[in-house]
Design a protein around this motif. Structure first.
Motif, PDB file in Angstrom:
ATOM      1  N   ALA A  29       0.811  -1.222   0.000  1.00  0.00           N
ATOM      2  CA  ALA A  29       0.000   0.000   0.000  1.00  0.00           C
ATOM      3  C   ALA A  29       0.839   1.264   0.000  1.00  0.00           C
ATOM      4  N   ILE A  30       2.169   1.124  -0.058  1.00  0.00           N
ATOM      5  CA  ILE A  30       3.007   2.319  -0.010  1.00  0.00           C
ATOM      6  C   ILE A  30       3.027   3.011  -1.383  1.00  0.00           C
ATOM      7  N   PRO A  31       3.271   4.329  -1.404  1.00  0.00           N
ATOM      8  CA  PRO A  31       3.205   5.069  -2.676  1.00  0.00           C
ATOM      9  C   PRO A  31       4.167   4.558  -3.743  1.00  0.00           C
ATOM     10  N   GLU A  32       5.294   3.981  -3.330  1.00  0.00           N
ATOM     11  CA  GLU A  32       6.294   3.514  -4.303  1.00  0.00           C
ATOM     12  C   GLU A  32       5.776   2.370  -5.170  1.00  0.00           C
ATOM     13  N   MET A  33       4.633   1.816  -4.823  1.00  0.00           N
ATOM     14  CA  MET A  33       4.065   0.720  -5.609  1.00  0.00           C
ATOM     15  C   MET A  33       3.820   1.141  -7.055  1.00  0.00           C
ATOM     16  N   ARG A  34       3.587   2.428  -7.254  1.00  0.00           N
ATOM     17  CA  ARG A  34       3.316   2.904  -8.610  1.00  0.00           C
ATOM     18  C   ARG A  34       4.501   2.679  -9.542  1.00  0.00           C
ATOM     19  N   TYR A  35       5.720   2.546  -8.968  1.00  0.00           N
ATOM     20  CA  TYR A  35       6.909   2.372  -9.796  1.00  0.00           C
ATOM     21  C   TYR A  35       7.208   0.902 -10.101  1.00  0.00           C
ATOM     22  N   MET A  36       6.359   0.008  -9.610  1.00  0.00           N
ATOM     23  CA  MET A  36       6.595  -1.423  -9.788  1.00  0.00           C
ATOM     24  C   MET A  36       5.938  -1.987 -11.046  1.00  0.00           C
ATOM     25  N   TRP A  37       4.705  -1.571 -11.329  1.00  0.00           N
ATOM     26  CA  TRP A  37       3.902  -2.277 -12.310  1.00  0.00           C
ATOM     27  C   TRP A  37       4.557  -2.358 -13.693  1.00  0.00           C
ATOM     28  N   SER A  38       4.941  -1.255 -14.245  1.00  0.00           N
ATOM     29  CA  SER A  38       5.460  -1.245 -15.612  1.00  0.00           C
ATOM     30  C   SER A  38       6.802  -1.973 -15.732  1.00  0.00           C
ATOM     31  N   PRO A  39       7.806  -1.689 -14.871  1.00  0.00           N
ATOM     32  CA  PRO A  39       9.091  -2.388 -15.004  1.00  0.00           C
ATOM     33  C   PRO A  39       8.985  -3.900 -14.814  1.00  0.00           C
ATOM     34  N   VAL A  40       8.198  -4.331 -13.838  1.00  0.00           N
ATOM     35  CA  VAL A  40       8.091  -5.780 -13.606  1.00  0.00           C
ATOM     36  C   VAL A  40       7.303  -6.442 -14.737  1.00  0.00           C
ATOM     37  N   GLY A  41       6.261  -5.787 -15.203  1.00  0.00           N
ATOM     38  CA  GLY A  41       5.528  -6.333 -16.352  1.00  0.00           C
ATOM     39  C   GLY A  41       6.428  -6.472 -17.565  1.00  0.00           C
ATOM     40  N   ALA A  42       7.269  -5.459 -17.806  1.00  0.00           N
ATOM     41  CA  ALA A  42       8.204  -5.521 -18.933  1.00  0.00           C
ATOM     42  C   ALA A  42       9.215  -6.643 -18.751  1.00  0.00           C
ATOM     43  N   ALA A  43       9.674  -6.838 -17.503  1.00  0.00           N
ATOM     44  CA  ALA A  43      10.640  -7.906 -17.233  1.00  0.00           C
ATOM     45  C   ALA A  43      10.037  -9.279 -17.505  1.00  0.00           C
ATOM     46  N   LEU A  44       8.785  -9.473 -17.114  1.00  0.00           N
ATOM     47  CA  LEU A  44       8.126 -10.759 -17.355  1.00  0.00           C
ATOM     48  C   LEU A  44       8.018 -11.031 -18.856  1.00  0.00           C
ATOM     49  N   SER A  45       7.671  -9.999 -19.599  1.00  0.00           N
ATOM     50  CA  SER A  45       7.547 -10.153 -21.058  1.00  0.00           C
ATOM     51  C   SER A  45       8.905 -10.431 -21.695  1.00  0.00           C
ATOM     52  N   GLU A  46       9.935  -9.696 -21.263  1.00  0.00           N
ATOM     53  CA  GLU A  46      11.276  -9.887 -21.822  1.00  0.00           C
ATOM     54  C   GLU A  46      11.769 -11.305 -21.586  1.00  0.00           C
ATOM     55  N   ALA A  47      11.577 -11.794 -20.363  1.00  0.00           N
ATOM     56  CA  ALA A  47      12.031 -13.142 -20.035  1.00  0.00           C
ATOM     57  C   ALA A  47      11.227 -14.200 -20.797  1.00  0.00           C
ATOM     58  N   TRP A  48       9.918 -14.000 -20.870  1.00  0.00           N
ATOM     59  CA  TRP A  48       9.048 -14.968 -21.576  1.00  0.00           C
ATOM     60  C   TRP A  48       9.401 -15.039 -23.057  1.00  0.00           C
ATOM     61  N   ASP A  49       9.672 -13.879 -23.647  1.00  0.00           N
ATOM     62  CA  ASP A  49       9.952 -13.813 -25.087  1.00  0.00           C
ATOM     63  C   ASP A  49      11.387 -14.200 -25.428  1.00  0.00           C
ATOM     64  N   GLY A  50      12.213 -14.457 -24.411  1.00  0.00           N
ATOM     65  CA  GLY A  50      13.586 -14.871 -24.640  1.00  0.00           C
ATOM     66  C   GLY A  50      14.511 -13.744 -25.016  1.00  0.00           C
ATOM     67  N   LYS A  51      14.112 -12.507 -24.745  1.00  0.00           N
ATOM     68  CA  LYS A  51      14.957 -11.365 -25.081  1.00  0.00           C
ATOM     69  C   LYS A  51      16.013 -11.099 -23.999  1.00  0.00           C
ATOM     70  N   ALA A  52      15.832 -11.722 -22.850  1.00  0.00           N
ATOM     71  CA  ALA A  52      16.793 -11.598 -21.751  1.00  0.00           C
ATOM     72  C   ALA A  52      16.618 -12.803 -20.837  1.00  0.00           C
ATOM     73  N   THR A  53      17.669 -13.115 -20.075  1.00  0.00           N
ATOM     74  CA  THR A  53      17.503 -14.162 -19.070  1.00  0.00           C
ATOM     75  C   THR A  53      16.601 -13.621 -17.969  1.00  0.00           C
ATOM     76  N   VAL A  54      16.082 -14.517 -17.167  1.00  0.00           N
ATOM     77  CA  VAL A  54      15.219 -14.076 -16.064  1.00  0.00           C
ATOM     78  C   VAL A  54      15.974 -13.117 -15.151  1.00  0.00           C
ATOM     79  N   LYS A  55      17.192 -13.458 -14.810  1.00  0.00           N
ATOM     80  CA  LYS A  55      17.983 -12.618 -13.911  1.00  0.00           C
ATOM     81  C   LYS A  55      18.231 -11.239 -14.533  1.00  0.00           C
ATOM     82  N   GLU A  56      18.607 -11.221 -15.798  1.00  0.00           N
ATOM     83  CA  GLU A  56      18.860  -9.938 -16.476  1.00  0.00           C
ATOM     84  C   GLU A  56      17.588  -9.078 -16.505  1.00  0.00           C
ATOM     85  N   ALA A  57      16.468  -9.699 -16.816  1.00  0.00           N
ATOM     86  CA  ALA A  57      15.213  -8.946 -16.912  1.00  0.00           C
ATOM     87  C   ALA A  57      14.800  -8.372 -15.560  1.00  0.00           C
ATOM     88  N   LEU A  58      14.934  -9.182 -14.505  1.00  0.00           N
ATOM     89  CA  LEU A  58      14.535  -8.705 -13.177  1.00  0.00           C
ATOM     90  C   LEU A  58      15.512  -7.653 -12.644  1.00  0.00           C
TER      91      LEU A  58
END
Length: 426
Positions: A382-411
């Protein structure tokens, strides 16, 4: 003395020396207060003489329940309760204006991810009458969601999370493990024909959290309150997302191939054997005549997935003229008996552990699976910094799924992006 402390002191003066343990901590020094006679001989808090309450809750079944609860409360305590329809996402903003003017609600309902804002703005009183019950009887996710800086500040009404839907025309029963689902999906999946063993919004961090947190990953600290402690790229998070990637064999090839509409359409046609979705999907599936079942999310490597949850909270206004009556009403509404009444009207899951076995819930196949999954759910921070999580983590999941980066690199990239955004906002 600020208003919150003043109200707490006022409330504490109304309890007999025989109060329950949960209230005794702050009432023991108030045994000689002049309003002592207002307490009952049982030690229960009693409302102020002449008290009347104004309560805000959303329109619809939730409001119908509040009207019912108000009538029962008046019958028991003689306090009139006036219900006013105010959406739960609007209540905090409205209270910030109406509270100081003396026309705000005494009790109001709001989503748990606004608790920090409500407390920091001085709008909500601490829960002074049933914190021990919430700590012992409610699900961990509900307890965490109602807590701010170590204090329980509200009363949980319901909890919501997601689960596994399976098409009964394809699967006789839900798989208990993702390993079972993968075995089935190897023969069922035909990507060229749009047949998939599982389908969900792969690049959506709301759903991805279930995998990220299944083996030790987290967003902000252990309880989602420490923005300096980001656990999105720790070893557990990497293992969890690596497990998620294993499902690619029986799902879409590219994360961009997924949309909510496509998922629902394929599931209704029996071309997606399973989907990950929430209770909001039930109505559409019924209207479409889909033969479906619901189950808790399967385990992976023997571990339960930690889905995100949302918790509906009831709060007592710091501006209430009748804090004792207001706190008593919130306690009354969140009793087992009243939460079951609320469930009958709203179908929203009461976040009390023992109610898992209540016949009304245990025999409801559309509710029980979500309640079972809720035991492993994690409330969205519930902290305000949550707003900075959604887009970067969503992008990381997509990058890792699509094979554009390793899971570690994406996260790692997601964490770097989040930190840069948070620093820029300071």
């Amino acid at each position: 003395m600020n208003k919150k402390i003043l109200l707490a002191s006022l409330l504490s003066g109304l309890i007999l020396s025989s109060v329950s343990a949960e209230a005794g901590l702050f009432f023991k020094k108030k045994k000689e207060e002049p309003k002592k006679q207002e307490a009952s001989t049982t030690g229960e808090i009693m409302p102020e003489a002449g008290a009347e309450l104004r309560v805000w809750e959303s329109d619809g079944p939730e409001g119908e329940f509040l009207e019912l609860a108000g009538k029962k409360f008046e019958e028991k305590y003689g306090v009139k309760v006036q219900y006013e329809p105010v959406g739960m996402t609007d209540s905090i903003g409205r209270l910030s204006q109406d509270g100081p003017a003396g026309i705000g609600a005494d009790v109001f309902v709001f989503p748990h991810d606004r608790l920090g804002e409500a407390v920091s703005s001085g709008l909500v009183m601490e829960n002074l009458v049933s914190a021990d019950r919430i700590s012992s009887d409610f699900m961990d996710a509900a307890k965490i969601a109602s807590t701010f800086e170590g204090k329980i500040m509200a009363w949980p009404l319901s909890i919501e999370t997601y689960a596994l839907f399976y098409n009964k025309d394809v699967l006789d029963s839900a798989p208990a493990t993702f390993e079972e689902l993968i075995d089935f999906g190897k023969s069922f999946t035909d990507k060229n024909n749009n047949d998939f063993g599982i389908f969900w919004e792969v690049g959506n961090a709301y759903y991805g959290h279930a995998f990220l947190a299944m083996d030790g990953g987290y967003i902000f600290g252990s309880n989602g309150t420490d923005a300096s402690d980001i656990g999105i790229n720790n070893e557990g998070a990497v293992r969890g997302i690596q497990n998620m990637i294993k499902l690619k064999e029986i799902s879409v090839e590219k994360s961009g191939d997924v949309s909510y509409a496509a998922m629902m359409g394929l599931f209704q046609e029996g071309k997606a054997a399973t989907i990950i979705n929430g209770p909001w999907a039930i109505k559409d599936l019924k209207n479409a005549g889909t033969n479906f079942g619901i189950a808790p999310l399967p385990t992976f490597d023997g571990k339960h997935l930690r889905s995100f949850s949302g918790v509906r909270l009831m709060g007592v206004s710091s501006y209430s003229k009748y804090p004792k009556a207001a706190q008593l009403f919130a306690k009354f509404v969140t009793s087992d008996e009243m939460l079951l009444e609320r469930y009958k009207l709203t179908k929203q899951i009461p976040p009390v552990k023992t109610l898992l076995n209540a016949p009304e819930i245990a025999n409801d196949p559309e509710v029980l699976p979500f309640l079972q999954q809720a035991q492993y759910a994690v409330p969205m921070p519930a902290i305000p910094e949550m707003r900075y999580m959604w887009s970067p983590v969503g992008a990381a999941l997509s990058e890792a799924w699509d094979g554009k980066a390793t899971v570690k690199e994406a996260l790692d990239t997601a964490v770097k992006t989040m930190k840069e955004a948070m620093n820029a906002a300071k």
